[in-house]
Design an enzyme around this catalytic site. Sequence first.
Site, short mmCIF file in Angstrom:
data_model
loop_
_atom_site.label_atom_id
_atom_site.label_comp_id
_atom_site.label_asym_id
_atom_site.label_seq_id
_atom_site.Cartn_x
_atom_site.Cartn_y
_atom_site.Cartn_z
N CYS A 1 11.27 6.36 -4.65
CA CYS A 1 10.71 7.30 -5.66
C CYS A 1 11.46 8.48 -5.72
CB CYS A 1 9.41 7.40 -5.37
SG CYS A 1 8.42 8.49 -6.45
N CYS B 1 3.95 11.91 0.82
CA CYS B 1 4.09 10.42 0.50
C CYS B 1 5.42 9.80 1.47
CB CYS B 1 4.27 10.21 -0.80
SG CYS B 1 4.43 8.51 -1.36
N CYS C 1 1.50 4.23 1.44
CA CYS C 1 2.51 3.54 0.46
C CYS C 1 3.95 3.97 1.21
CB CYS C 1 2.57 4.46 -0.57
SG CYS C 1 1.18 4.45 -1.70
N CYS D 1 6.59 13.99 -3.88
CA CYS D 1 5.46 14.29 -3.18
C CYS D 1 5.40 14.53 -1.57
CB CYS D 1 4.33 13.60 -3.41
SG CYS D 1 3.99 13.42 -5.39
N GLU E 1 7.28 -3.21 -1.24
CA GLU E 1 5.90 -3.68 -0.70
C GLU E 1 4.75 -3.69 -1.66
OE1 GLU E 1 4.20 -0.73 1.96
OE2 GLU E 1 6.36 -0.22 2.43
N CYS F 1 -1.90 -4.45 -5.38
CA CYS F 1 -1.35 -3.30 -5.81
C CYS F 1 0.30 -3.41 -5.55
CB CYS F 1 -2.03 -2.34 -4.61
SG CYS F 1 -0.84 -0.63 -4.65
N1 SAH Z 1 3.45 7.72 -8.34
C1 SAH Z 1 2.28 7.19 -8.52
C2 SAH Z 1 1.69 6.27 -7.65
C3 SAH Z 1 1.83 6.78 -6.03
S1 SAH Z 1 0.76 5.97 -4.81
C4 SAH Z 1 1.50 8.63 -8.44
O1 SAH Z 1 1.86 9.64 -8.03
O2 SAH Z 1 0.25 8.34 -8.77
C5 SAH Z 1 -0.92 6.10 -5.23
C6 SAH Z 1 -1.65 7.30 -4.81
O3 SAH Z 1 -1.94 7.47 -3.34
C7 SAH Z 1 -1.19 8.56 -5.46
O4 SAH Z 1 -2.25 9.43 -5.70
C8 SAH Z 1 -0.39 9.47 -4.23
O5 SAH Z 1 -0.26 10.72 -4.27
C9 SAH Z 1 -1.26 8.86 -3.17
N2 SAH Z 1 -0.57 9.01 -1.83
C10 SAH Z 1 0.80 8.71 -1.19
N3 SAH Z 1 0.80 8.90 -0.13
C11 SAH Z 1 -0.32 9.10 0.34
C12 SAH Z 1 -0.68 9.35 1.69
N4 SAH Z 1 0.04 9.57 2.62
N5 SAH Z 1 -2.11 9.61 2.01
C13 SAH Z 1 -2.93 9.64 0.80
N6 SAH Z 1 -2.78 9.55 -0.16
C14 SAH Z 1 -1.23 9.27 -0.53
#
Ligand code: SAH
Length: 356
Positions: A119, A126, A340, A123, A99, A112
């Site tokens: 992944c 996420c 995401c 985290c 996406e 974006c």
């Molecule tokens: N792998 C990269 C890109 C990830 S997405 C990274 O970790 O930075 C981009 C941002 O969105 C990251 O800061 C991630 O931690 C955050 N993110 C992911 N899911 C989220 C959610 N459900 N709520 C808020 N932030 C989120």
Amino acid sequence: MEQFLVDEKLDIKSLSLEQLTEELKGRGEKAFRAKQCYEWMHKKLVRDVEEMSNLSKDFRQMFRESYEFTSLKMVRVQESKLDGTKKFLFQLRDGNLVESVWMKYKHGNSVCISSQVGCRMGCRFCASTLDGLERNLMPSEMLDQIYAISIYTGERVSNVVIMGSGEPMDNYDNFLQFIRLITDGNGLNISARNITVSTCGIVPKMRMLAKEHLQITLALSLHATTDEKRKKLMPIANKYSIAELMEACAFYMEQTGRRITFEYSLVGGQNDTEEDARELIELAKPLGCHINLIPVNPIKERDYVQSDEKHIKRFKKELEKNRINVTIRREMGRDIDGACGQLRRSHMKQEECKEC
Ligand code: SAH
């Protein structure tokens, strides 16, 4: 160029102009043919070799037989009624889904993109990581997300953020090639200063990127101010400490002259107290970082909740009082599977239901 082989064929759209010239030279073609071919792919954004009208029939046949020429199938588009944000679900050649998001800001149009299918960083809040990593995206597949969206909207993309699904530093070589291609004057020519890459903090790769001396913005997903708290939210914190991360950030700034952004997702009751804010100030001040607060976007598979309005405001105020440059990420497209990985997941679930 082995890196760009897909099912034993060369993924032609992943090659730089120099590499394409070398490849075509090996087939007895003149250098200007490579330039023509490159512009058809990366400037005029054609998706079928038959559209490359100034190249001979023989060349087009050779191209078709010899190379993998990627393009994406648009499976679904969701448009936000609130702010015009568009979320795209694309299918790759092997059926995998990724996406991407289109956002309109005052300063320009931003896309974006995802850097991996799934992944493996884990985290906790996420959605992209719930089923682990499926595979890396090729440079062409990262470009294709931008190309497909600019064809669909008919508008120029001025900003790119690599903040969709996936960890770009876990797909480092392809990510770097993507940056070379998207900033190339013979292609879309997007300014490096308008590109932001977000990482969960893979220290050796952050250092490698620093040594490339690119003008792209590095955003670090910090989300906590102590190793102990960070480990609860992000498994990568078991591998690299906050002290190591801060050193890597300082190194990036020293090598590139660019300021770092910290991303900080506010999770109710986990990292949103005044004490957290003060600790964050301690980390951000010496580096002069910009802080981007993201009210966590709750996913149904986990029970994290968003900080309430009062906590968010208090947190922001505390940072501002200490003259930290802070923004709250506007929640774009809240009405359209915002976080995401959520669109891909909800689509996959629907397809499973159809099958059973
Ligand atoms: N792998 C990269 C890109 C990830 S997405 C990274 O970790 O930075 C981009 C941002 O969105 C990251 O800061 C991630 O931690 C955050 N993110 C992911 N899911 C989220 C959610 N459900 N709520 C808020 N932030 C989120």
